[in-house]
Design a protein around this motif. Structure first.
Motif, PDB file in Angstrom:
ATOM      1  N   LEU A 110       0.826  -1.212   0.000  1.00  0.00           N
ATOM      2  CA  LEU A 110       0.000   0.000   0.000  1.00  0.00           C
ATOM      3  C   LEU A 110       0.859   1.259   0.000  1.00  0.00           C
ATOM      4  CD1 LEU A 110      -2.807  -1.116   2.466  1.00  0.00           C
ATOM      5  CD2 LEU A 110      -3.085  -0.615   0.018  1.00  0.00           C
ATOM      6  N   LYS A 111       1.936   1.252   0.775  1.00  0.00           N
ATOM      7  CA  LYS A 111       2.840   2.399   0.787  1.00  0.00           C
ATOM      8  C   LYS A 111       3.542   2.561  -0.565  1.00  0.00           C
ATOM      9  CE  LYS A 111       3.818   2.963   5.656  1.00  0.00           C
ATOM     10  NZ  LYS A 111       3.668   4.399   5.770  1.00  0.00           N
ATOM     11  N   TYR A 112       3.858   1.443  -1.219  1.00  0.00           N
ATOM     12  CA  TYR A 112       4.447   1.510  -2.558  1.00  0.00           C
ATOM     13  C   TYR A 112       3.464   2.178  -3.531  1.00  0.00           C
ATOM     14  CZ  TYR A 112       5.452   0.007  -7.266  1.00  0.00           C
ATOM     15  OH  TYR A 112       5.630  -0.009  -8.627  1.00  0.00           O
ATOM     16  N   LEU A 113       2.195   1.792  -3.470  1.00  0.00           N
ATOM     17  CA  LEU A 113       1.201   2.413  -4.347  1.00  0.00           C
ATOM     18  C   LEU A 113       1.027   3.893  -4.026  1.00  0.00           C
ATOM     19  CD1 LEU A 113      -1.432  -0.458  -4.570  1.00  0.00           C
ATOM     20  CD2 LEU A 113       0.242   0.225  -6.309  1.00  0.00           C
ATOM     21  N   ASP A 114       1.194   4.269  -2.760  1.00  0.00           N
ATOM     22  CA  ASP A 114       1.154   5.688  -2.385  1.00  0.00           C
ATOM     23  C   ASP A 114       2.227   6.476  -3.127  1.00  0.00           C
ATOM     24  OD1 ASP A 114      -0.962   5.333  -0.610  1.00  0.00           O
ATOM     25  OD2 ASP A 114       0.331   5.270   1.175  1.00  0.00           O
ATOM     26  N   ILE A 115       3.363   5.852  -3.378  1.00  0.00           N
ATOM     27  CA  ILE A 115       4.430   6.512  -4.140  1.00  0.00           C
ATOM     28  C   ILE A 115       3.904   6.917  -5.513  1.00  0.00           C
ATOM     29  CG2 ILE A 115       6.647   6.132  -5.310  1.00  0.00           C
ATOM     30  CD1 ILE A 115       7.407   4.317  -2.892  1.00  0.00           C
ATOM     31  N   TRP A 116       3.191   6.016  -6.165  1.00  0.00           N
ATOM     32  CA  TRP A 116       2.652   6.301  -7.494  1.00  0.00           C
ATOM     33  C   TRP A 116       1.555   7.363  -7.452  1.00  0.00           C
ATOM     34  CZ3 TRP A 116       4.045   5.059 -12.355  1.00  0.00           C
ATOM     35  CH2 TRP A 116       5.093   4.149 -12.489  1.00  0.00           C
ATOM     36  N   ASN A 117       0.874   7.487  -6.332  1.00  0.00           N
ATOM     37  CA  ASN A 117      -0.203   8.470  -6.203  1.00  0.00           C
ATOM     38  C   ASN A 117       0.290   9.845  -5.757  1.00  0.00           C
ATOM     39  OD1 ASN A 117      -2.285   6.682  -6.945  1.00  0.00           O
ATOM     40  ND2 ASN A 117      -2.373   5.860  -4.873  1.00  0.00           N
ATOM     41  N   GLU A 118       1.515   9.927  -5.262  1.00  0.00           N
ATOM     42  CA  GLU A 118       2.041  11.185  -4.730  1.00  0.00           C
ATOM     43  C   GLU A 118       2.487  12.102  -5.868  1.00  0.00           C
ATOM     44  OE1 GLU A 118       2.603  14.204  -2.898  1.00  0.00           O
ATOM     45  OE2 GLU A 118       2.159  12.534  -1.503  1.00  0.00           O
ATOM     46  N   ARG A 119       1.882  13.274  -5.963  1.00  0.00           N
ATOM     47  CA  ARG A 119       2.179  14.234  -7.039  1.00  0.00           C
ATOM     48  C   ARG A 119       3.371  15.135  -6.709  1.00  0.00           C
ATOM     49  NH1 ARG A 119      -1.251  13.571 -11.649  1.00  0.00           N
ATOM     50  NH2 ARG A 119      -2.713  11.981 -10.963  1.00  0.00           N
ATOM     51  N   ASP A 120       3.653  15.333  -5.447  1.00  0.00           N
ATOM     52  CA  ASP A 120       4.755  16.196  -5.039  1.00  0.00           C
ATOM     53  C   ASP A 120       6.056  15.386  -5.021  1.00  0.00           C
ATOM     54  OD1 ASP A 120       6.443  17.148  -2.404  1.00  0.00           O
ATOM     55  OD2 ASP A 120       5.622  18.837  -3.576  1.00  0.00           O
ATOM     56  N   ALA A 121       7.033  15.799  -5.811  1.00  0.00           N
ATOM     57  CA  ALA A 121       8.281  15.042  -5.959  1.00  0.00           C
ATOM     58  C   ALA A 121       9.044  14.911  -4.642  1.00  0.00           C
ATOM     59  CB  ALA A 121       9.168  15.686  -7.022  1.00  0.00           C
ATOM     60  N   VAL A 122       9.051  15.944  -3.806  1.00  0.00           N
ATOM     61  CA  VAL A 122       9.775  15.886  -2.531  1.00  0.00           C
ATOM     62  C   VAL A 122       9.091  14.886  -1.596  1.00  0.00           C
ATOM     63  CG1 VAL A 122      10.463  17.217  -0.493  1.00  0.00           C
ATOM     64  CG2 VAL A 122      10.688  18.225  -2.780  1.00  0.00           C
ATOM     65  N   ALA A 123       7.769  14.941  -1.518  1.00  0.00           N
ATOM     66  CA  ALA A 123       7.024  13.988  -0.686  1.00  0.00           C
ATOM     67  C   ALA A 123       7.174  12.564  -1.220  1.00  0.00           C
ATOM     68  CB  ALA A 123       5.555  14.380  -0.612  1.00  0.00           C
ATOM     69  N   ARG A 124       7.194  12.433  -2.547  1.00  0.00           N
ATOM     70  CA  ARG A 124       7.373  11.117  -3.171  1.00  0.00           C
ATOM     71  C   ARG A 124       8.736  10.532  -2.797  1.00  0.00           C
ATOM     72  NH1 ARG A 124       5.599  12.258  -8.051  1.00  0.00           N
ATOM     73  NH2 ARG A 124       7.605  12.861  -8.923  1.00  0.00           N
ATOM     74  N   GLU A 125       9.773  11.355  -2.805  1.00  0.00           N
ATOM     75  CA  GLU A 125      11.113  10.894  -2.436  1.00  0.00           C
ATOM     76  C   GLU A 125      11.143  10.434  -0.981  1.00  0.00           C
ATOM     77  OE1 GLU A 125      15.005   9.750  -2.351  1.00  0.00           O
ATOM     78  OE2 GLU A 125      13.821  10.195  -4.143  1.00  0.00           O
ATOM     79  N   ALA A 126      10.463  11.137  -0.095  1.00  0.00           N
ATOM     80  CA  ALA A 126      10.403  10.721   1.310  1.00  0.00           C
ATOM     81  C   ALA A 126       9.726   9.361   1.435  1.00  0.00           C
ATOM     82  CB  ALA A 126       9.673  11.771   2.143  1.00  0.00           C
ATOM     83  N   LEU A 127       8.645   9.157   0.704  1.00  0.00           N
ATOM     84  CA  LEU A 127       7.984   7.848   0.703  1.00  0.00           C
ATOM     85  C   LEU A 127       8.922   6.770   0.174  1.00  0.00           C
ATOM     86  CD1 LEU A 127       4.404   8.683  -0.622  1.00  0.00           C
ATOM     87  CD2 LEU A 127       4.955   7.630   1.577  1.00  0.00           C
ATOM     88  N   MET A 128       9.627   7.081  -0.894  1.00  0.00           N
ATOM     89  CA  MET A 128      10.551   6.107  -1.480  1.00  0.00           C
ATOM     90  C   MET A 128      11.602   5.665  -0.472  1.00  0.00           C
ATOM     91  SD  MET A 128      11.192   7.436  -5.324  1.00  0.00           S
ATOM     92  CE  MET A 128      10.142   6.855  -6.627  1.00  0.00           C
ATOM     93  N   ARG A 129      12.141   6.608   0.295  1.00  0.00           N
ATOM     94  CA  ARG A 129      13.167   6.263   1.281  1.00  0.00           C
ATOM     95  C   ARG A 129      12.632   5.289   2.332  1.00  0.00           C
ATOM     96  NH1 ARG A 129      14.384  11.692   0.678  1.00  0.00           N
ATOM     97  NH2 ARG A 129      13.304  12.236   2.617  1.00  0.00           N
ATOM     98  N   SER A 130      11.345   5.371   2.647  1.00  0.00           N
ATOM     99  CA  SER A 130      10.782   4.494   3.672  1.00  0.00           C
ATOM    100  C   SER A 130      10.301   3.155   3.113  1.00  0.00           C
ATOM    101  CB  SER A 130       9.635   5.194   4.399  1.00  0.00           C
ATOM    102  OG  SER A 130       8.503   5.344   3.563  1.00  0.00           O
TER     103      SER A 130
END
Length: 110
Positions: free
Chosen positions: A8-28
């Motif tokens: 679910l968190k991986y799919l959140d990465i695809w749904n995140e439009r903000d690149a900085v927030a997406r990078e934070a999700l990717m790190r986790s």
């Protein structure tokens, strides 16, 4: 974190439009050296390449969001799941885990 939670968190990465927030999700969620491949992207390595591909693809999604349909099967350090993009697209991903993060994603479109 359970397998479902991580997917679910991986799919959140695809749904995140903000690149900085997406990078934070990717790190986790993803290992630093993560690998991604699907019919449109042959072998992306690391967070930056995947984030760039996601940012490039997102305008074609409109307001649609990725959701988890079903975790079909898991074994050892892998999982196969079905995802949906709104009501217009469906696909399968095979993910491989290293520790508590995803190290590899192989996607298929239906």
């Amino acid at each position: 974190m359970t397998t479902n939670d991580l997917i679910l968190k991986y799919l959140d990465i695809w749904n995140e439009r903000d690149a900085v927030a997406r990078e934070a999700l990717m790190r986790s969620v993803l290992t630093e050296d993560s690998f991604y491949s699907d019919p449109d992207n042959a072998g992306l390595h690391g967070h930056a390449e995947l984030s760039q591909a996601i940012g490039k693809a997102q305008p074609s999604f409109g307001d649609l969001r990725f959701t988890l349909d079903t975790v079909i099967s898991t074994h050892h350090d892998r999982a196969l799941f079905l995802w949906r993009l709104g009501t217009v697209a469906t696909g399968y991903d095979v993910v491989e885990f290293t520790g508590d993060r995803i190290s590899s994603i192989i996607g298929f479109f239906v």
